[in-house]
Design a protein around this motif. Structure first.
Motif, PDB file in Angstrom:
ATOM      1  N   GLY A   9       6.869   1.576  -8.840  1.00  0.00           N
ATOM      2  CA  GLY A   9       8.210   2.126  -9.041  1.00  0.00           C
ATOM      3  C   GLY A   9       8.778   1.770 -10.411  1.00  0.00           C
ATOM      4  N   GLU A  10       9.649   2.618 -10.908  1.00  0.00           N
ATOM      5  CA  GLU A  10      10.193   2.426 -12.259  1.00  0.00           C
ATOM      6  C   GLU A  10      11.056   1.170 -12.337  1.00  0.00           C
ATOM      7  OE1 GLU A  10      13.459   4.944 -14.310  1.00  0.00           O
ATOM      8  OE2 GLU A  10      11.553   5.809 -14.997  1.00  0.00           O
ATOM      9  N   SER A  11      11.759   0.836 -11.275  1.00  0.00           N
ATOM     10  CA  SER A  11      12.630  -0.335 -11.264  1.00  0.00           C
ATOM     11  C   SER A  11      11.842  -1.611 -11.531  1.00  0.00           C
ATOM     12  CB  SER A  11      13.369  -0.434  -9.935  1.00  0.00           C
ATOM     13  OG  SER A  11      14.140  -1.613  -9.884  1.00  0.00           O
ATOM     14  N   ARG A  12      10.651  -1.727 -10.878  1.00  0.00           N
ATOM     15  CA  ARG A  12       9.845  -2.937 -11.088  1.00  0.00           C
ATOM     16  C   ARG A  12       9.282  -2.961 -12.510  1.00  0.00           C
ATOM     17  NH1 ARG A  12       7.455  -7.037  -8.299  1.00  0.00           N
ATOM     18  NH2 ARG A  12       5.395  -7.762  -9.007  1.00  0.00           N
ATOM     19  N   VAL A  13       8.924  -1.800 -13.015  1.00  0.00           N
ATOM     20  CA  VAL A  13       8.418  -1.735 -14.387  1.00  0.00           C
ATOM     21  C   VAL A  13       9.479  -2.258 -15.356  1.00  0.00           C
ATOM     22  CG1 VAL A  13       7.701  -0.185 -16.244  1.00  0.00           C
ATOM     23  CG2 VAL A  13       6.775   0.122 -13.947  1.00  0.00           C
ATOM     24  N   ILE A  14      10.720  -1.832 -15.155  1.00  0.00           N
ATOM     25  CA  ILE A  14      11.804  -2.279 -16.046  1.00  0.00           C
ATOM     26  C   ILE A  14      12.067  -3.770 -15.839  1.00  0.00           C
ATOM     27  CG2 ILE A  14      14.258  -2.017 -16.606  1.00  0.00           C
ATOM     28  CD1 ILE A  14      12.393   0.158 -17.678  1.00  0.00           C
ATOM     29  N   ASP A  15      11.863  -4.281 -14.598  1.00  0.00           N
ATOM     30  CA  ASP A  15      11.990  -5.725 -14.365  1.00  0.00           C
ATOM     31  C   ASP A  15      10.974  -6.487 -15.206  1.00  0.00           C
ATOM     32  OD1 ASP A  15      14.058  -5.432 -12.622  1.00  0.00           O
ATOM     33  OD2 ASP A  15      12.841  -5.642 -10.800  1.00  0.00           O
ATOM     34  N   ILE A  16       9.724  -5.998 -15.202  1.00  0.00           N
ATOM     35  CA  ILE A  16       8.682  -6.662 -15.993  1.00  0.00           C
ATOM     36  C   ILE A  16       9.036  -6.601 -17.476  1.00  0.00           C
ATOM     37  CG2 ILE A  16       6.260  -6.611 -16.665  1.00  0.00           C
ATOM     38  CD1 ILE A  16       5.640  -5.372 -13.905  1.00  0.00           C
ATOM     39  N   ALA A  17       9.439  -5.427 -17.932  1.00  0.00           N
ATOM     40  CA  ALA A  17       9.786  -5.259 -19.354  1.00  0.00           C
ATOM     41  C   ALA A  17      10.953  -6.158 -19.730  1.00  0.00           C
ATOM     42  CB  ALA A  17      10.121  -3.798 -19.645  1.00  0.00           C
ATOM     43  N   THR A  18      11.890  -6.322 -18.815  1.00  0.00           N
ATOM     44  CA  THR A  18      13.047  -7.170 -19.099  1.00  0.00           C
ATOM     45  C   THR A  18      12.623  -8.628 -19.223  1.00  0.00           C
ATOM     46  OG1 THR A  18      14.517  -5.648 -17.936  1.00  0.00           O
ATOM     47  CG2 THR A  18      15.314  -7.893 -18.276  1.00  0.00           C
ATOM     48  N   ARG A  19      11.716  -9.076 -18.319  1.00  0.00           N
ATOM     49  CA  ARG A  19      11.223 -10.447 -18.422  1.00  0.00           C
ATOM     50  C   ARG A  19      10.492 -10.657 -19.750  1.00  0.00           C
ATOM     51  NH1 ARG A  19      10.459 -13.356 -13.658  1.00  0.00           N
ATOM     52  NH2 ARG A  19       9.607 -14.977 -15.019  1.00  0.00           N
ATOM     53  N   LEU A  20       9.738  -9.649 -20.155  1.00  0.00           N
ATOM     54  CA  LEU A  20       9.033  -9.739 -21.440  1.00  0.00           C
ATOM     55  C   LEU A  20      10.032  -9.857 -22.595  1.00  0.00           C
ATOM     56  CD1 LEU A  20       6.199  -7.077 -20.975  1.00  0.00           C
ATOM     57  CD2 LEU A  20       5.914  -9.564 -21.104  1.00  0.00           C
ATOM     58  N   ALA A  21      11.089  -9.073 -22.530  1.00  0.00           N
ATOM     59  CA  ALA A  21      12.107  -9.108 -23.593  1.00  0.00           C
ATOM     60  C   ALA A  21      12.797 -10.462 -23.639  1.00  0.00           C
ATOM     61  CB  ALA A  21      13.128  -7.995 -23.381  1.00  0.00           C
ATOM     62  N   VAL A  22      13.139 -10.994 -22.470  1.00  0.00           N
ATOM     63  CA  VAL A  22      13.827 -12.290 -22.416  1.00  0.00           C
ATOM     64  C   VAL A  22      12.950 -13.375 -22.997  1.00  0.00           C
ATOM     65  CG1 VAL A  22      14.690 -14.071 -20.864  1.00  0.00           C
ATOM     66  CG2 VAL A  22      15.319 -11.674 -20.492  1.00  0.00           C
ATOM     67  N   GLN A  23      11.661 -13.389 -22.613  1.00  0.00           N
ATOM     68  CA  GLN A  23      10.754 -14.424 -23.103  1.00  0.00           C
ATOM     69  C   GLN A  23      10.486 -14.265 -24.605  1.00  0.00           C
ATOM     70  OE1 GLN A  23       9.535 -17.154 -21.626  1.00  0.00           O
ATOM     71  NE2 GLN A  23      10.872 -16.645 -19.902  1.00  0.00           N
ATOM     72  N   THR A  24      10.422 -13.021 -25.072  1.00  0.00           N
ATOM     73  CA  THR A  24      10.234 -12.786 -26.511  1.00  0.00           C
ATOM     74  C   THR A  24      11.409 -13.358 -27.293  1.00  0.00           C
ATOM     75  OG1 THR A  24       8.943 -10.772 -26.100  1.00  0.00           O
ATOM     76  CG2 THR A  24       9.962 -11.007 -28.278  1.00  0.00           C
ATOM     77  N   MET A  25      12.618 -13.114 -26.814  1.00  0.00           N
ATOM     78  CA  MET A  25      13.809 -13.631 -27.492  1.00  0.00           C
ATOM     79  C   MET A  25      13.811 -15.160 -27.460  1.00  0.00           C
ATOM     80  SD  MET A  25      16.551 -10.878 -25.968  1.00  0.00           S
ATOM     81  CE  MET A  25      17.994 -11.510 -26.806  1.00  0.00           C
ATOM     82  N   ARG A  26      13.386 -15.713 -26.326  1.00  0.00           N
ATOM     83  CA  ARG A  26      13.366 -17.174 -26.206  1.00  0.00           C
ATOM     84  C   ARG A  26      12.387 -17.776 -27.212  1.00  0.00           C
ATOM     85  NH1 ARG A  26      11.195 -20.926 -21.172  1.00  0.00           N
ATOM     86  NH2 ARG A  26      11.386 -22.898 -22.313  1.00  0.00           N
ATOM     87  N   GLY A  27      11.246 -17.121 -27.385  1.00  0.00           N
ATOM     88  CA  GLY A  27      10.242 -17.636 -28.301  1.00  0.00           C
ATOM     89  C   GLY A  27      10.739 -17.724 -29.728  1.00  0.00           C
ATOM     90  N   ILE A  28      11.665 -16.862 -30.094  1.00  0.00           N
ATOM     91  CA  ILE A  28      12.198 -16.866 -31.455  1.00  0.00           C
ATOM     92  C   ILE A  28      13.441 -17.742 -31.560  1.00  0.00           C
ATOM     93  CG2 ILE A  28      13.221 -15.427 -33.261  1.00  0.00           C
ATOM     94  CD1 ILE A  28      10.269 -14.860 -32.870  1.00  0.00           C
ATOM     95  N   SER A  29      14.329 -17.644 -30.577  1.00  0.00           N
ATOM     96  CA  SER A  29      15.663 -18.241 -30.694  1.00  0.00           C
ATOM     97  C   SER A  29      15.901 -19.453 -29.801  1.00  0.00           C
ATOM     98  CB  SER A  29      16.721 -17.183 -30.343  1.00  0.00           C
ATOM     99  OG  SER A  29      16.531 -16.003 -31.086  1.00  0.00           O
ATOM    100  N   GLY A  30      15.017 -19.697 -28.837  1.00  0.00           N
ATOM    101  CA  GLY A  30      15.262 -20.793 -27.911  1.00  0.00           C
ATOM    102  C   GLY A  30      15.093 -22.159 -28.564  1.00  0.00           C
ATOM    103  N   MET A  31      15.706 -23.167 -27.941  1.00  0.00           N
ATOM    104  CA  MET A  31      15.612 -24.535 -28.465  1.00  0.00           C
ATOM    105  C   MET A  31      14.284 -25.134 -28.048  1.00  0.00           C
ATOM    106  SD  MET A  31      18.229 -24.774 -30.254  1.00  0.00           S
ATOM    107  CE  MET A  31      17.958 -26.491 -30.702  1.00  0.00           C
ATOM    108  N   GLU A  32      13.460 -25.495 -29.026  1.00  0.00           N
ATOM    109  CA  GLU A  32      12.173 -26.127 -28.792  1.00  0.00           C
ATOM    110  C   GLU A  32      12.046 -27.325 -29.740  1.00  0.00           C
ATOM    111  OE1 GLU A  32      10.292 -25.191 -26.394  1.00  0.00           O
ATOM    112  OE2 GLU A  32      11.146 -23.213 -25.889  1.00  0.00           O
TER     113      GLU A  32
END
Length: 999
Positions: free
Chosen positions: A252-275
């Motif tokens: 279903g499209e909803s789950r696909v967008i859920d996966i894409a959203t998790r990918l986007a969140v983790q991508t942003m974290r990799g650049i901007s998150g505190m490490e």
């Protein structure tokens, strides 16, 4: 070290730019011991550092942790080390955390990394495989990514700082920074895939095959999308999600967008998150539909639906720079292709230009007041002024011209200049200033590797900025440069960003942008052109060809045609515009001013379509177009300034003929200036009358001086000669087309009387001859002299005295009520006016004289009206017209001015007000008479301006009446309103006149 050696060493440090010499000397001693290098070897390249003290301190701190790494770097790329650490404490901190990275620092000759090289470097840092998954998803991957990114950033900065001119390499450096950001996001997405994939059921993670089949495109916006990024800047992005058909069907499209959203969140974290390793920059997704409140990831269809239904104007402006940056390239390309038509039609939205202008103003309004003077980016005259100007020009004109559809500011500027939408000089200034502002911004951000747009506020910070930027020698000099750029940028921004042409072009319907011959004829007829075929010929002549002039005319013409059509006579307006354009030829300022001005183009269409008087004069004075760009130049010039110019003319020309040609040119020019003011509504009727009177006075004075110099020999210099203004000229009440009523008087002063008379006749003849102007007639009318047309054209003062005391008639005393000296001998003028006062202000006016004035008035009404003219429409002699008001006022002056001193004025309205105050005219009647006189004067001048011909009759033609109404600032199609207002006003004034004059 001996004291001499120490002194010499300190001197060298000072020459190299060190400020804290004692501290520097101590740190150098420490480094000599730690690195086993001599001082000169360590200092090689120090003079190239923006802040040598900071660089030396950084070297010492890093050496305490890893001396071999510092020594190796100094021996290999000494200049790069000093430049980078002298420009950036942020990099000093980076090398303190990772001294081994100094081994990767490149020399000045190394080129910028390519986009492919950057992508390979950063994805290799996270050990990404062919499917786009990183080897590990733990925090070590983020650290590796960030360290490798900063290694590449140092390479870019080293190239930038080592360039001979940072301004020249700005564009390539900014593009490389944007490519590095894209590469970092690509690598972060690889890590994100690994982190999101492979979880067991219930873990909140997703199977690897589903993650692999999920599509995520990262769209670069703003400076990233335009490949003009800063060293440290928010990277604006939009995320577009999707999946393979099989995946969508499976989960279903909803789950696909859920996966894409998790990918986007983790991508942003990799650049901007505190490490462990500090963040690179902020990934800002707030330009997405609905901003912070909207979904982080949407499908392409969802994006397009939003843009079609709810998007605001600023969102299309933001999309101007959209570019696939990372992730699924095919999906990114599809997104950009789909939004392009929406971007380039957005300017047609209602109030689009106003909304963009208001958004720029809001940005400025939100700057803290204390920061305004230092704001390099957002403040007046800063980077945003250039960017907003360029973007607005692109969006308005880009609908029909795809040559200007560029993402980058500098590329867009070049395209706009090439297509004629912005002048080459303005474009070059903007380009140069933009590059310099960006270089200053880059150096300030390198300092701490921190996002900032504020100029340093302290002398030391300015000194370092000057050295590191290479734009100035000292701190005060770099501040002066900044102030100069601000003024320059702001002036161009205000002129271009707020020009009415932008709003007008944006308001055109799509089929109005191109004047197709197949459709234009009917369109021109529909919008008000009476001769569409003729209009098409004029348009073709103006826009044909490949010259830059024709290109700019093609940009101007759709809007100007609409403005002409809004005028009184669009056909004549367009014809006059063509003639003026041809007269000005290739004059560079003309079309540039119309394109860039705050209102000159619209004003030009208004005056040309509203006044043949102006159009005919402008053909002879085409340079007057420039006045339309300046409210100051539309103001009447004062009598003193005109007198000075007229006197200067006479000193430059030896013959009276040459001098008078120049004086006639001066008169035409000033009449045109006054006509502009009248049509554009910048002058009141009183200012107009005074201006016309002043021009006439100066012309007569200059003519008299020139003629006298030619006619009166030195032995006859004692001859006094003067010109006395009469009628409306004497009252300073001239309108366009009014004659200049005058008397001529002389006094022999010891010269043979016959010779004095002959000289006076020659002076009058010369005045009348040299003042003639076939372009704008100037009739010196002496019919109000004693005995009228039957009397001598000029008299001596004694002759006037004898005549007025023995034979003058009542109308002659009445005529003197508006007598006023305007040229010649001041002494003679004073003596003549004393004589006039005796005649016009008698102690006891004879009853029969008053009766005679009233009898003559009745006769004038019956005999002097032209045959066939409707009495009610005659503005001068008709009922309630100028003559009624003036004769009534003059009778009251003749009868009462001996005792009521305020009545002793040549101004009709001043005398009427004095009569009201004295109780001679009731208040209400005075107001009605005042209104009738002013309205008649305005209608009379408007009639002349409209037609170019003098007439005292209110036209019956509805088009002409409407034109007169437009000049008097009535709404369009007000012919009936104009006619009814005059007839009503005149009728009321006539009733008051009859009651007061004949009663």
């Amino acid at each position: 070290m001996s004291s001499n050696e120490r002194t010499s060493g300190l001197t060298q440090l000072a020459r190299d730019g060190f400020g804290e010499l004692g501290d520097a000397d101590a740190l150098l001693t420490e480094l000599v011991d730690a690195l086993a290098m001599d001082r000169q070897e360590i200092l090689r390249g120090a003079a190239e550092a923006g802040d040598p003290d900071a660089a030396l301190s950084a070297l010492a701190r890093i050496a305490r942790r890893d001396a071999p790494a510092v020594g190796g770097a100094l021996r290999r790329v000494s200049s790069s080390v000093w430049r980078l650490l002298g420009a950036s404490s942020g990099f000093a901190d980076f090398y303190l955390r990772h001294p081994d990275e100094l081994a990767h620092l490149t020399g000045a000759g190394a080129p910028l990394p390519t986009a492919d090289e950057l992508r390979a470097e950063l994805t290799n840092a996270v050990r990404a495989d062919a499917d786009g998954f990183a080897a590990t998803g733990d925090e070590s991957a983020w650290v590796a990514l960030r360290v490798r990114y900063r290694r590449m950033l140092a390479r870019i900065a080293t190239y930038d700082l080592g360039a001979e001119d940072g301004v020249d390499v700005l564009a390539s450096v900014a593009a490389s920074l944007a490519d590095a950001a894209g590469a970092a996001l690509e690598a972060a997405l690889c890590v994100a895939r690994t982190r999101v994939a492979g979880g067991a059921p219930g873990s909140g993670l997703f199977p690897r095959e589903q993650v692999s089949a999920t599509r995520l495109a990262i769209i670069g916006m703003g400076k990233t999308g335009a490949r003009e990024l800063n060293y440290v800047s928010d990277v604006d992005v939009i995320f577009v999600g999707g999946g393979s058909d099989e995946l969508v069907e499976q989960v279903g499209e909803s789950r696909v967008i859920d996966i894409a959203t998790r990918l986007a969140v983790q991508t942003m974290r990799g650049i901007s998150g505190m490490e462990i390793e500090p963040p690179l920059w902020e990934v800002d997704a707030n330009l997405r539909p609905e901003g912070k409140q909207g979904a982080l990831v949407r499908t392409l269809d969802s994006h397009l639906s939003y843009y079609d239904r709810w998007a605001k104007s600023w969102e299309f402006q933001a999309l101007l720079k959209a570019r696939p940056l990372a992730g699924d390239r095919m999906l990114g390309d599809a997104y950009v292709a789909a939004v392009q038509p929406k971007i380039w039609t957005s300017a047609a939205r209602e109030n689009f230009v106003d909304s963009v202008q208001r958004m720029r103003e809001r940005v400025t309004e939100h700057i803290p007041p204390a920061d305004v003077a230092y704001q390099l980016k957002l403040g007046p005259g800063g980077i945003r002024d250039i960017e907003f100007t360029v973007q607005l020009l692109q969006l308005v004109h880009g609908l029909t011209d795809d040559s200007i559809r560029q993402r980058g500011t500098l590329d867009a500027l070049e395209a706009l200049a090439g297509a004629g939408y912005i002048g080459r000089e303005d474009a070059a200034t903007f380009s140069r200033d933009y590059r310099m502002l960006r270089v200053l911004e880059h150096r300030m951000q390198l300092k701490d590797l921190r996002r900032t747009h504020l100029m340093p506020q302290h002398p030391e910070g300015l000194r370092v900025l000057a050295r590191s930027s290479g734009l100035a020698e000292t701190g005060p000099a770099v501040w002066a440069l900044w102030e100069g750029i601000k003024r320059e940028v702001r002036e161009i921004h205000v002129r271009l960003f707020y020009r009415p042409l932008l709003s007008a072009v944006a308001a055109l319907s799509s089929d109005e942008h191109q004047l197709s011959p197949d459709q234009a004829h009917d369109r021109l007829a529909a919008i008000g052109f009476h001769d569409p075929a003729g209009a098409l010929r004029h348009i073709g002549a103006l826009t044909g060809g490949l010259s830059r002039k024709a290109t700019i005319q093609r940009h101007l013409m759709p809007v100007m045609i609409r403005w002409f059509a809004d005028g009184v006579d669009p056909d004549y307006g367009l014809l006059a515009f063509r003639r003026i354009s041809e007269r000005l030829g290739d004059t560079p300022w003309f079309l540039r001013m119309l394109r860039d001005s705050s209102g000159a183009a619209e004003r030009l269409t208004r005056v040309l379509s509203g006044s043949r008087y102006i159009g005919e004069l402008m053909e002879w004075i085409p340079e007057s177009v420039a006045w339309l760009d300046s409210d100051e130049q539309l103001r009447p010039r004062g009598g003193h300034a005109l007198q000075e110019e007229a006197r200067a003319i006479q000193t430059r020309h030896e013959t009276v003929g040459d001098a008078m040609r120049a004086v006639r040119a001066l008169r035409r020019r000033e009449l045109l200036r006054l006509a502009f003011g009248a049509v554009l509504g910048t002058l009141t009727i009183d200012e107009l009358a005074q201006g016309l009177t002043t021009v006439s006075e100066v012309t007569i004075q200059a003519t008299l001086r020139a003629v006298r110099r030619e006619i009166v020999a030195p032995q006859d210099a004692s001859l006094d000669f003067s010109v006395i203004a009469m009628g409306r000229f004497g009252g300073a009440e001239l309108g366009f087309g009014s004659d200049a009523d005058v008397l001529y008087v002389y006094e022999a002063n010891g010269i043979d009387p016959q010779r004095a008379h002959d000289l006076a006749i020659k002076l009058v003849s010369g005045l009348r001859s040299y003042s003639e102007d076939h372009r704008v007639p100037f009739d010196l009318d002496a019919d109000l002299r004693p005995e009228g047309r039957n009397g001598p054209l000029v008299r001596s003062l004694d002759s006037y005295t004898e005549y007025y005391r023995r034979w003058s008639l009542s109308w002659e005393a009445q005529a003197l009520l508006r007598a006023r000296g305007v040229a010649g001998s001041v002494k003679l003028i004073n003596r003549f006016m004393a004589l006039a006062d005796e005649v016009r202000y008698p102690a006891r006016p004879a009853v029969q004289d008053l009766r005679e004035i009233k009898r003559i008035k009745a006769r004038v009404e019956n005999e002097r009206l032209p045959q066939g003219v409707d009495r009610a429409r005659h503005l001068k002699l008709g009922p309630g017209g100028l003559s009624d008001v003036e004769w009534l006022v003059q009778v009251l002056q003749h009868e009462h001015a001996h005792d009521v001193l305020p009545l002793r004025t040549t101004s009709t309205l001043e005398a009427l007000e004095a009569a009201r105050v004295a109780g001679l005219v009731p208040d209400a009647a005075a107001q009605r008479l005042h209104d009738a006189w002013r309205l008649a004067s305005r209608l009379r001048s408007a009639n002349t301006l409209l037609s170019g011909q003098t007439s005292d009759v209110l036209p019956t033609d509805r088009g002409k009446l409407d034109g007169i109404g437009r000049l008097l600032e009535y709404p369009a199609r007000s012919a009936t309103l104009v006619e009814e207002e005059w007839l009503r006003t005149a009728r009321r004034a006539r009733r008051d006149f009859e009651k007061l004059f004949y009663g």
